[in-house]
Scaffold this motif. Structure first.
Motif, PDB file in Angstrom:
ATOM      1  N   UNK A  70       0.850  -1.191   0.000  1.00 60.79           N
ATOM      2  CA  UNK A  70       0.000   0.000   0.000  1.00 60.79           C
ATOM      3  C   UNK A  70       0.883   1.237   0.000  1.00 60.79           C
ATOM      4  N   UNK A  71       0.612   2.103  -0.954  1.00 59.45           N
ATOM      5  CA  UNK A  71       1.225   3.432  -0.980  1.00 59.45           C
ATOM      6  C   UNK A  71       0.107   4.418  -0.692  1.00 59.45           C
ATOM      7  N   UNK A  72       0.402   5.373   0.152  1.00 62.95           N
ATOM      8  CA  UNK A  72      -0.621   6.353   0.495  1.00 62.95           C
ATOM      9  C   UNK A  72      -0.109   7.762   0.279  1.00 62.95           C
ATOM     10  N   UNK A  73      -1.028   8.651   0.027  1.00 60.50           N
ATOM     11  CA  UNK A  73      -0.673  10.070  -0.018  1.00 60.50           C
ATOM     12  C   UNK A  73      -1.186  10.763   1.239  1.00 60.50           C
ATOM     13  N   UNK A  74      -1.644   9.976   2.191  1.00 60.86           N
ATOM     14  CA  UNK A  74      -2.128  10.465   3.484  1.00 60.86           C
ATOM     15  C   UNK A  74      -1.080  10.127   4.550  1.00 60.86           C
ATOM     16  N   UNK A  75      -0.553  11.127   5.200  1.00 61.87           N
ATOM     17  CA  UNK A  75       0.444  10.869   6.249  1.00 61.87           C
ATOM     18  C   UNK A  75       0.109  11.622   7.530  1.00 61.87           C
ATOM     19  N   UNK A  76      -1.169  11.897   7.718  1.00 62.93           N
ATOM     20  CA  UNK A  76      -1.568  12.565   8.950  1.00 62.93           C
ATOM     21  C   UNK A  76      -1.978  11.533   9.989  1.00 62.93           C
ATOM     22  N   UNK A  77      -1.882  11.914  11.231  1.00 62.07           N
ATOM     23  CA  UNK A  77      -2.102  10.990  12.343  1.00 62.07           C
ATOM     24  C   UNK A  77      -3.504  10.395  12.332  1.00 62.07           C
ATOM     25  N   UNK A  78      -4.497  11.182  12.008  1.00 59.06           N
ATOM     26  CA  UNK A  78      -5.881  10.687  12.007  1.00 59.06           C
ATOM     27  C   UNK A  78      -6.064   9.575  10.970  1.00 59.06           C
ATOM     28  N   UNK A  79      -5.552   9.780   9.742  1.00 60.96           N
ATOM     29  CA  UNK A  79      -5.687   8.756   8.698  1.00 60.96           C
ATOM     30  C   UNK A  79      -4.927   7.490   9.085  1.00 60.96           C
ATOM     31  N   UNK A  80      -3.707   7.657   9.576  1.00 58.33           N
ATOM     32  CA  UNK A  80      -2.885   6.503   9.955  1.00 58.33           C
ATOM     33  C   UNK A  80      -3.578   5.688  11.037  1.00 58.33           C
ATOM     34  N   UNK A  81      -4.106   6.337  12.049  1.00 55.39           N
ATOM     35  CA  UNK A  81      -4.792   5.634  13.134  1.00 55.39           C
ATOM     36  C   UNK A  81      -6.017   4.893  12.590  1.00 55.39           C
ATOM     37  N   UNK A  82      -6.770   5.528  11.736  1.00 53.19           N
ATOM     38  CA  UNK A  82      -7.959   4.898  11.152  1.00 53.19           C
ATOM     39  C   UNK A  82      -7.573   3.708  10.281  1.00 53.19           C
ATOM     40  N   UNK A  83      -6.552   3.871   9.443  1.00 55.42           N
ATOM     41  CA  UNK A  83      -6.085   2.800   8.564  1.00 55.42           C
ATOM     42  C   UNK A  83      -5.628   1.594   9.384  1.00 55.42           C
ATOM     43  N   UNK A  84      -4.825   1.843  10.403  1.00 58.34           N
ATOM     44  CA  UNK A  84      -4.345   0.751  11.258  1.00 58.34           C
ATOM     45  C   UNK A  84      -5.507  -0.013  11.890  1.00 58.34           C
ATOM     46  N   UNK A  85      -6.466   0.718  12.420  1.00 54.92           N
ATOM     47  CA  UNK A  85      -7.609   0.084  13.071  1.00 54.92           C
ATOM     48  C   UNK A  85      -8.394  -0.771  12.077  1.00 54.92           C
ATOM     49  N   UNK A  86      -8.587  -0.274  10.877  1.00 55.08           N
ATOM     50  CA  UNK A  86      -9.331  -1.016   9.850  1.00 55.08           C
ATOM     51  C   UNK A  86      -8.593  -2.293   9.474  1.00 55.08           C
ATOM     52  N   UNK A  87      -7.304  -2.179   9.157  1.00 51.72           N
ATOM     53  CA  UNK A  87      -6.537  -3.345   8.692  1.00 51.72           C
ATOM     54  C   UNK A  87      -6.433  -4.403   9.794  1.00 51.72           C
ATOM     55  N   UNK A  88      -6.152  -3.988  11.007  1.00 52.71           N
ATOM     56  CA  UNK A  88      -6.027  -4.929  12.122  1.00 52.71           C
ATOM     57  C   UNK A  88      -7.346  -5.683  12.348  1.00 52.71           C
ATOM     58  N   UNK A  89      -8.457  -5.074  11.993  1.00 54.10           N
ATOM     59  CA  UNK A  89      -9.762  -5.686  12.188  1.00 54.10           C
ATOM     60  C   UNK A  89     -10.110  -6.796  11.215  1.00 54.10           C
ATOM     61  N   UNK A  90      -9.332  -6.965  10.162  1.00 51.05           N
ATOM     62  CA  UNK A  90      -9.603  -8.036   9.197  1.00 51.05           C
ATOM     63  C   UNK A  90      -8.935  -9.324   9.670  1.00 51.05           C
ATOM     64  N   UNK A  91      -9.704 -10.387   9.920  1.00 50.73           N
ATOM     65  CA  UNK A  91      -9.094 -11.630  10.401  1.00 50.73           C
ATOM     66  C   UNK A  91      -8.164 -12.277   9.375  1.00 50.73           C
ATOM     67  N   UNK A  92      -8.335 -11.979   8.116  1.00 50.21           N
ATOM     68  CA  UNK A  92      -7.466 -12.541   7.075  1.00 50.21           C
ATOM     69  C   UNK A  92      -6.047 -11.990   7.144  1.00 50.21           C
ATOM     70  N   UNK A  93      -5.885 -10.826   7.738  1.00 46.74           N
ATOM     71  CA  UNK A  93      -4.576 -10.172   7.833  1.00 46.74           C
ATOM     72  C   UNK A  93      -3.784 -10.841   8.959  1.00 46.74           C
ATOM     73  N   UNK A  94      -2.641 -11.426   8.590  1.00 53.20           N
ATOM     74  CA  UNK A  94      -1.801 -12.101   9.579  1.00 53.20           C
ATOM     75  C   UNK A  94      -0.509 -11.340   9.883  1.00 53.20           C
ATOM     76  N   UNK A  95      -0.101 -10.460   8.995  1.00 53.36           N
ATOM     77  CA  UNK A  95       1.064  -9.600   9.217  1.00 53.36           C
ATOM     78  C   UNK A  95       0.752  -8.223   8.653  1.00 53.36           C
ATOM     79  N   UNK A  96       1.248  -7.188   9.315  1.00 53.57           N
ATOM     80  CA  UNK A  96       0.969  -5.811   8.899  1.00 53.57           C
ATOM     81  C   UNK A  96       2.149  -4.955   9.332  1.00 53.57           C
ATOM     82  N   UNK A  97       2.815  -4.327   8.370  1.00 54.46           N
ATOM     83  CA  UNK A  97       4.028  -3.561   8.644  1.00 54.46           C
ATOM     84  C   UNK A  97       3.956  -2.170   8.022  1.00 54.46           C
TER      85      UNK A  97
END
Length: 171
Positions: A70-97
């Motif tokens: 994933x490449x993003x053009x969003x680097x603000x704290x609010x977007x990052x926090x939201x993105x992390x929460x969304x990705x972590x919530x998917x059970x299919x995701x086993x690694x996230x860096x």
């Protein structure tokens, strides 16, 4: 700081955490009670996070690993926090860096087939805007391990002297 016995215990547990206390103690050259105390200390100090069973993905029809860059053009704290929460919530995701370089994030998901991946992808983009997403499906798993390379872990050599285990093993 770890000593050589701690490192031996950790190495043995990484291979098989279901060993009986007596078998583990025998492997590392201790009696059961001191071995148990060391394990308790390793757990309480955070060296051992948890003990798990490793499952066979193919037998569970989860044999498709996909790496999602994933490449993003969003680097603000609010977007990052939201993105992390969304990705972590998917059970299919086993690694996230989060990465340095051209790719901002790398996700590894485990799915049953390409249709299941597309479902994951559609759910992801419905929840958050992404600038660029590139998916790579594994063709063959050549090496995968949960064992950390303890040969490079710091161990106590003696009175306050620490160095890598690789150094201590080479002497």
């Amino acid at each position: 700081m770890l000593d050589e016995l701690d490192r031996k215990i950790l190495a043995a547990l990484q291979v098989d955490s279901s060993l009986s206390m007596q078998d583990l103690a025998d492997r590392v050259g201790l009696s059961s009670t001191p071995c148990w105390r060391r394990i308790q200390k390793l757990e309480s100090s955070g060296y051992i996070k948890r003990r798990v069973a490793l499952l066979d993905a193919d037998k569970l029809n989860l044999g498709v690993s996909v790496f999602i860059a994933v490449r993003t053009n969003q680097h603000n704290a609010e977007w990052v926090q939201r993105f992390r929460k969304i990705v972590v919530g998917f059970p299919e995701v086993v690694d996230f860096y989060r990465l340095s370089g051209d790719v901002d994030y790398l996700i590894r998901a485990v799915v049953s087939d390409i249709r299941a991946y597309d479902d994951l992808y559609q759910r992801l983009i419905a929840k958050i805007d992404l600038h660029d997403v590139s998916s790579m499906f594994t063709m063959e798993q050549i090496k995968s391990t949960t064992e950390l390379p303890l040969v490079n872990a710091l161990v106590k050599q003696g009175r306050g002297d620490t160095s890598s285990a690789a150094h201590s093993l080479s002497h």
